[in-house]
Motif scaffolding. Structure first.
Motif, short mmCIF file in Angstrom:
data_model
loop_
_atom_site.label_atom_id
_atom_site.label_comp_id
_atom_site.label_asym_id
_atom_site.label_seq_id
_atom_site.Cartn_x
_atom_site.Cartn_y
_atom_site.Cartn_z
N ALA A 103 0.83 -1.20 0.00
CA ALA A 103 0.00 0.00 0.00
C ALA A 103 0.87 1.26 0.00
CB ALA A 103 -0.94 -0.01 1.21
N SER A 104 1.95 1.25 0.78
CA SER A 104 2.87 2.40 0.80
C SER A 104 3.53 2.60 -0.56
CB SER A 104 3.94 2.20 1.88
OG SER A 104 3.37 2.12 3.15
N LEU A 105 3.98 1.51 -1.15
CA LEU A 105 4.65 1.61 -2.44
C LEU A 105 3.70 2.10 -3.53
CD1 LEU A 105 7.49 1.10 -3.47
CD2 LEU A 105 6.85 -1.25 -4.00
N THR A 106 2.45 1.62 -3.49
CA THR A 106 1.46 2.08 -4.47
C THR A 106 1.19 3.57 -4.31
OG1 THR A 106 0.42 -0.11 -4.42
CG2 THR A 106 -0.86 1.70 -5.36
N ALA A 107 1.05 4.02 -3.06
CA ALA A 107 0.81 5.44 -2.82
C ALA A 107 1.98 6.29 -3.31
CB ALA A 107 0.56 5.68 -1.33
N MET A 108 3.21 5.81 -3.12
CA MET A 108 4.37 6.56 -3.57
C MET A 108 4.47 6.59 -5.09
SD MET A 108 6.21 7.99 -1.18
CE MET A 108 4.63 8.50 -0.55
N TYR A 109 4.11 5.49 -5.75
CA TYR A 109 4.09 5.48 -7.21
C TYR A 109 3.12 6.54 -7.74
CZ TYR A 109 6.68 1.05 -7.48
OH TYR A 109 7.64 0.07 -7.40
N ILE A 110 1.98 6.65 -7.09
CA ILE A 110 0.96 7.60 -7.55
C ILE A 110 1.43 9.03 -7.33
CG2 ILE A 110 -1.38 8.43 -7.14
CD1 ILE A 110 -2.17 5.54 -6.48
N MET A 111 1.93 9.32 -6.13
CA MET A 111 2.26 10.71 -5.79
C MET A 111 3.55 11.20 -6.43
SD MET A 111 0.99 11.19 -1.82
CE MET A 111 1.70 9.67 -1.18
N THR A 112 4.40 10.30 -6.92
CA THR A 112 5.63 10.72 -7.60
C THR A 112 5.51 10.65 -9.12
OG1 THR A 112 6.52 8.47 -7.36
CG2 THR A 112 7.12 10.09 -5.67
#
Length: 314
Positions: A172-181
């Motif tokens: 979930a953290s990695l997915t959120a970072m992919y989206i926000m970057t």
């Protein structure tokens, strides 16, 4: 006085005849290549044309990502994703995304980001997805699989469940970072709660799971009330980490650290978050056997220092 007449002596130089062994071979003549007026041309490949929004929406990557998001929305249709949960409260099971669905979502989010098509996803859908991901990050933010070797089998089964929660929070953290970057994202999607939750999850899992697994100095001996012992001797006796689950978690965590450095270049974060990032970036340099993490941490510390030169690392 000597009365003898002077005589003139003449020396004649006689050329020596070269012997058979000392004869020099005639110099070899160099063959000159005929000159050709041949031109060497280098073909330059022009820049690839960017796909339009319609073409990106018809691509297989976007379709798979959209289906994964739609499935999550269907399962949480009746839930209030903006509902606040107490800091130490238990996340309701209805908010948790199944393991394999979240793995697929994370993989498709990475592909969509590399394709440069994340920005065509409607911002309201992204915000709803990030709020759901925040609940999944929180569920695995305060648990660790590290345990004593003398634990019983029941405790080991419980640890497997704990590891499942951690991996869910990690994806979930990695997915959120992919989206926000991703490129050209709307300012609406940079939610402070999600960013802070990602930072807290990363700090906790590094300190309580990764560091004790890779560096024995960070392991606490419960039989000696926290006694650490000789650092050099413990590190000399350390064995390589072979647990695939821990190695996979380590690889994803150091990727998140690098993405947090990228996020600093995109969005202005709060002072509290920047201070947490400074601590997160400094700690890996005091840990052994985490060279990949140290490279990502170096990027993070450099970025924090360039943005906030007066930050005190604590």
């Amino acid at each position: 006085m000597d009365s003898r007449p002077w005589r003139t002596v003449h020396y004649i130089a006689i050329p020596l005849q070269p012997t058979q062994g000392s004869r020099r071979a005639p110099a070899a003549t160099l063959q000159q290549k005929p000159y050709t007026n041949k031109r060497i041309e280098r073909k330059l490949v022009g820049p690839t044309e960017k796909l339009s929004s319609e073409e990106l929406m018809e691509s297989g990557v976007y379709q798979r990502f959209n289906r994964a998001v739609e499935k999550i929305f269907d399962n949480t249709e009746d839930l209030d994703v903006n509902a606040e949960i107490e800091e130490d409260g238990v996340v309701p099971q209805e908010y948790l995304i199944p393991k394999y669905e979240l793995m697929d979502l994370c993989s498709e989010a990475a592909k969509l980001k590399s394709l440069g098509a994340m920005a065509i996803v409607p911002p309201e859908r992204v915000v709803r997805l990030l709020n759901i991901l925040e609940k999944n990050i929180r569920d695995g933010a305060k648990v660790t699989p590290i345990m004593d070797e003398d634990d019983e089998d029941d405790d080991r089964l419980w640890m497997e469940l704990v590891m499942e929660r951690i991996l869910r929070g990690m994806d979930a953290s990695l997915t959120a970072m992919y989206i926000m970057t991703a490129l050209n994202m709307s300012k609406r999607i940079y939610l402070e709660d999600v960013i802070e939750r990602c930072v807290q999850f990363t700090k906790f899992q590094l300190s309580n799971t990764i560091y004790p697994s890779f560096d024995p100095v960070y392991r606490v001996d419960s039989k000696r009330d926290g006694f650490v012992g000789n650092m050099k001797r413990k590190r000399a006796q350390c064995k390589d980490v072979r647990n695939r689950t821990i190695l996979g978690l380590y690889n994803k965590l150091h990727e998140v650290v690098g993405l947090l450095a990228d996020l600093l270049s995109i969005q202005t974060l709060t002072d509290t978050t920047v201070l947490q990032l400074s601590t997160l970036g400094v700690c890996p340099f005091f840990v052994e056997n985490v060279s990949e993490l140290q490279l990502s941490a170096l990027r993070l510390v450099t970025k924090v220092g360039s943005l906030r030169p007066l930050v005190v690392y604590s």
